[in-house]
Design a protein around this motif. Structure first.
Motif, PDB file in Angstrom:
ATOM      1  N   THR A   1       7.006  -1.279  -3.249  1.00 30.73           N
ATOM      2  CA  THR A   1       5.720  -0.625  -3.023  1.00 30.73           C
ATOM      3  C   THR A   1       5.644   0.694  -3.788  1.00 30.73           C
TER       4      THR A   1
ATOM      5  N   ARG B   1       4.948  -0.060  -7.406  1.00 35.30           N
ATOM      6  CA  ARG B   1       3.531  -0.407  -7.576  1.00 35.30           C
ATOM      7  C   ARG B   1       2.650   0.844  -7.501  1.00 35.30           C
TER       8      ARG B   1
ATOM      9  N   TRP C   1       0.162   2.043 -10.359  1.00 32.49           N
ATOM     10  CA  TRP C   1      -1.246   2.198  -9.991  1.00 32.49           C
ATOM     11  C   TRP C   1      -1.739   3.590 -10.387  1.00 32.49           C
TER      12      TRP C   1
ATOM     13  N   HIS D   1      -3.689   2.716   0.461  1.00 31.36           N
ATOM     14  CA  HIS D   1      -3.569   1.397  -0.156  1.00 31.36           C
ATOM     15  C   HIS D   1      -2.103   1.160  -0.474  1.00 31.36           C
ATOM     16  N   ASN D   2      -1.764  -0.083  -0.788  1.00 34.11           N
ATOM     17  CA  ASN D   2      -0.368  -0.398  -1.111  1.00 34.11           C
ATOM     18  C   ASN D   2      -0.185  -0.762  -2.574  1.00 34.11           C
TER      19      ASN D   2
ATOM     20  N   HIS E   1      -1.385  -3.067  -4.336  1.00 42.36           N
ATOM     21  CA  HIS E   1      -1.212  -4.504  -4.599  1.00 42.36           C
ATOM     22  C   HIS E   1      -1.721  -4.865  -5.983  1.00 42.36           C
ATOM     23  N   MET E   2      -2.833  -4.266  -6.379  1.00 46.57           N
ATOM     24  CA  MET E   2      -3.344  -4.475  -7.729  1.00 46.57           C
ATOM     25  C   MET E   2      -4.231  -3.304  -8.109  1.00 46.57           C
ATOM     26  N   TYR E   3      -4.437  -3.185  -9.396  1.00 44.83           N
ATOM     27  CA  TYR E   3      -5.389  -2.209  -9.912  1.00 44.83           C
ATOM     28  C   TYR E   3      -6.468  -3.005 -10.611  1.00 44.83           C
TER      29      TYR E   3
ATOM     30  N   HIS F   1      -9.858 -11.851 -11.845  1.00 37.63           N
ATOM     31  CA  HIS F   1      -9.088 -12.222 -10.664  1.00 37.63           C
ATOM     32  C   HIS F   1      -9.848 -13.051  -9.657  1.00 37.63           C
TER      33      HIS F   1
ATOM     34  N   ARG G   1      -8.639  -7.446 -13.596  1.00 37.12           N
ATOM     35  CA  ARG G   1      -7.436  -7.115 -12.837  1.00 37.12           C
ATOM     36  C   ARG G   1      -6.343  -6.611 -13.762  1.00 37.12           C
TER      37      ARG G   1
ATOM     38  N   CYS H   1       0.190  -4.554 -11.329  1.00 41.05           N
ATOM     39  CA  CYS H   1       0.900  -3.362 -10.850  1.00 41.05           C
ATOM     40  C   CYS H   1       2.347  -3.701 -10.505  1.00 41.05           C
TER      41      CYS H   1
ATOM     42  N   GLU I   1       4.412  -9.230  -8.768  1.00 35.73           N
ATOM     43  CA  GLU I   1       3.276  -9.930  -8.168  1.00 35.73           C
ATOM     44  C   GLU I   1       3.762 -11.107  -7.364  1.00 35.73           C
TER      45      GLU I   1
END
Length: 112
Positions: free
Chosen positions: A8, A11, A15, A42-43, A45-47, A74, A106, A109, A112
């Motif tokens: 995390t 990521r 991010w 947020h964690n 997960h994606m940008y 995405h 997408r 980060c 995945e």
């Protein structure tokens, strides 16, 4: 699970690099970066970025591919996905959903 915290954090670092690097393009009106409300976390997960149109997104993806960068769109709106068409029901056109889906790009980060 033992590596969750370091994954995390990795990521989050990626991010933040995206967010900082893309600020000038947002300021120039070329894209919109994610907006995270002050009272939310947020964690990473994606940008993602929102571009001006489907055509712009397609051009950006092609230009990145030429440089060896794999960028993807995405989201296919659920109502237009095969299962959504078969099992779902929609009231109205959902134009905002389609338009935003066409503009979304997408950025990965990390893991995945």
């Amino acid at each position: 699970m033992e590596e969750a915290q370091s994954i995390t954090q990795n990521r989050m670092d990626i991010w933040q690099k995206y967010h900082e690097a893309l600020e000038p393009l947002e300021n120039a009106g070329k894209l919109r970066r994610p907006i995270i409300p002050e009272d939310c976390q947020h964690n990473a997960h994606m940008y993602y970025i929102l571009l001006g149109s489907l055509e712009t997104r397609s051009t950006v993806i092609a230009n990145l591919k030429e440089r060896g960068v794999n960028a993807v769109f995405h989201y296919v709106p659920l109502h237009s996905a095969p299962a959504g068409v078969m099992y779902g029901r929609v009231i109205g056109e959902l134009n905002n959903t389609k338009e935003l889906s066409d503009r979304l790009l997408r950025c990965l980060c990390g893991l995945e």
